[in-house]
Design a protein around this motif. Structure first.
Motif, PDB file in Angstrom:
ATOM      1  N   SER A  46       0.843  -1.198   0.000  1.00  0.00           N
ATOM      2  CA  SER A  46       0.000   0.000   0.000  1.00  0.00           C
ATOM      3  C   SER A  46       0.874   1.243   0.000  1.00  0.00           C
ATOM      4  CB  SER A  46      -0.921   0.035   1.228  1.00  0.00           C
ATOM      5  OG  SER A  46      -1.951  -0.900   1.105  1.00  0.00           O
ATOM      6  N   LEU A  47       0.537   2.185  -0.866  1.00  0.00           N
ATOM      7  CA  LEU A  47       1.245   3.462  -0.971  1.00  0.00           C
ATOM      8  C   LEU A  47       0.325   4.556  -0.442  1.00  0.00           C
ATOM      9  CD1 LEU A  47       2.572   3.050  -4.630  1.00  0.00           C
ATOM     10  CD2 LEU A  47       3.565   2.173  -2.498  1.00  0.00           C
ATOM     11  N   TYR A  48       0.823   5.349   0.482  1.00  0.00           N
ATOM     12  CA  TYR A  48       0.014   6.381   1.123  1.00  0.00           C
ATOM     13  C   TYR A  48       0.659   7.750   1.002  1.00  0.00           C
ATOM     14  CZ  TYR A  48      -2.632   2.849   3.759  1.00  0.00           C
ATOM     15  OH  TYR A  48      -3.432   1.804   4.122  1.00  0.00           O
ATOM     16  N   GLY A  49      -0.184   8.762   0.803  1.00  0.00           N
ATOM     17  CA  GLY A  49       0.224  10.136   1.016  1.00  0.00           C
ATOM     18  C   GLY A  49       0.122  10.425   2.509  1.00  0.00           C
ATOM     19  N   ARG A  50       0.687  11.529   2.936  1.00  0.00           N
ATOM     20  CA  ARG A  50       0.742  11.843   4.367  1.00  0.00           C
ATOM     21  C   ARG A  50      -0.630  11.928   5.021  1.00  0.00           C
ATOM     22  NH1 ARG A  50      -0.495  16.064   7.070  1.00  0.00           N
ATOM     23  NH2 ARG A  50      -0.502  17.387   5.237  1.00  0.00           N
ATOM     24  N   LYS A  51      -1.563  12.649   4.431  1.00  0.00           N
ATOM     25  CA  LYS A  51      -2.865  12.838   5.072  1.00  0.00           C
ATOM     26  C   LYS A  51      -3.596  11.514   5.272  1.00  0.00           C
ATOM     27  CE  LYS A  51      -4.508  17.458   4.020  1.00  0.00           C
ATOM     28  NZ  LYS A  51      -5.519  18.188   3.238  1.00  0.00           N
ATOM     29  N   LEU A  52      -3.639  10.686   4.238  1.00  0.00           N
ATOM     30  CA  LEU A  52      -4.322   9.406   4.379  1.00  0.00           C
ATOM     31  C   LEU A  52      -3.579   8.525   5.380  1.00  0.00           C
ATOM     32  CD1 LEU A  52      -6.668   7.612   3.645  1.00  0.00           C
ATOM     33  CD2 LEU A  52      -5.339   6.776   1.694  1.00  0.00           C
ATOM     34  N   TRP A  53      -2.245   8.559   5.365  1.00  0.00           N
ATOM     35  CA  TRP A  53      -1.471   7.802   6.333  1.00  0.00           C
ATOM     36  C   TRP A  53      -1.852   8.209   7.761  1.00  0.00           C
ATOM     37  CZ3 TRP A  53       1.013   3.763   7.781  1.00  0.00           C
ATOM     38  CH2 TRP A  53       1.793   3.797   8.930  1.00  0.00           C
TER      39      TRP A  53
END
Length: 187
Positions: A46-53
């Protein structure tokens, strides 16, 4: 080569969050939650941007310990903790739960990961997915469209420089009028 999948819940007018990052409109039915759980199980990374992380990591590490957690939520928490993850951010300096932090060029790293052998990867977070979309890296779009209009907020799609032609591969209706559509990118 790995397949890169961008999928999220969104409103009929194309937003993944209302202003202020409010996602209160998007509580999934049990059936839709199970569908998303199956997608997570099928993903190898899974690859996440900061906000979703930050959203995911604030709940799912202990989601299975919540007093009213359903069996699916307990399983999701377990799968989420164990799944390899990559977070792309230049503003945080630490991640946990089987996660690696990338602070450099997101498109270059996603291109490298996509070229590897392995199972499908999912990508989440509008800014990160938008960069991958503009770079032509998304192989599949999965939209769980809710029958609600927000009028503004965080859009699912980004502005593109070129058309992207897609093939419809699945449609399904879930309780509450949520319509799932999956599209593969024509290459």
């Amino acid at each position: 080569m790995r397949k890169l999948i961008y999928g999220m819940n969104l409103t009929l007018d194309g937003y993944i969050a209302a202003p202020g990052d409010d996602i209160g409109w998007s509580g999934p039915s049990d059936e839709l939650f199970e569908w998303w759980l199956d997608q997570v199980r099928a993903s190898s990374l899974s690859l996440y941007g900061r906000k979703l992380w930050e959203t995911m990591s604030s709940y799912w590490p202990t989601g299975d310990q919540q007093p009213n957690a359903t069996p699916a939520e307990i399983e999701f928490a377990r799968v989420w903790r164990d799944m390899p993850k990559v977070v792309f951010s230049s503003t945080i300096d630490q991640v946990d739960w089987n996660t690696r932090l990338v602070t450099g060029d997101a498109v270059a790293e996603i291109t490298r990961l996509r070229a590897e052998d392995g199972g499908p990867m999912d990508i989440g977070g509008a800014t990160l997915a938008g960069a991958a979309m503009r770079a032509g890296l998304i192989d599949e779009y999965t939209l769980a469209t809710y029958p609600v209009l927000l009028g503004s907020g965080t859009p699912f799609f980004t502005a593109l420089d070129n058309w992207v032609n897609l093939n419809l591969v699945e449609t399904r209706t879930f309780p509450g009028g949520v319509v799932l559509t999956r599209y593969e990118t024509k290459r």
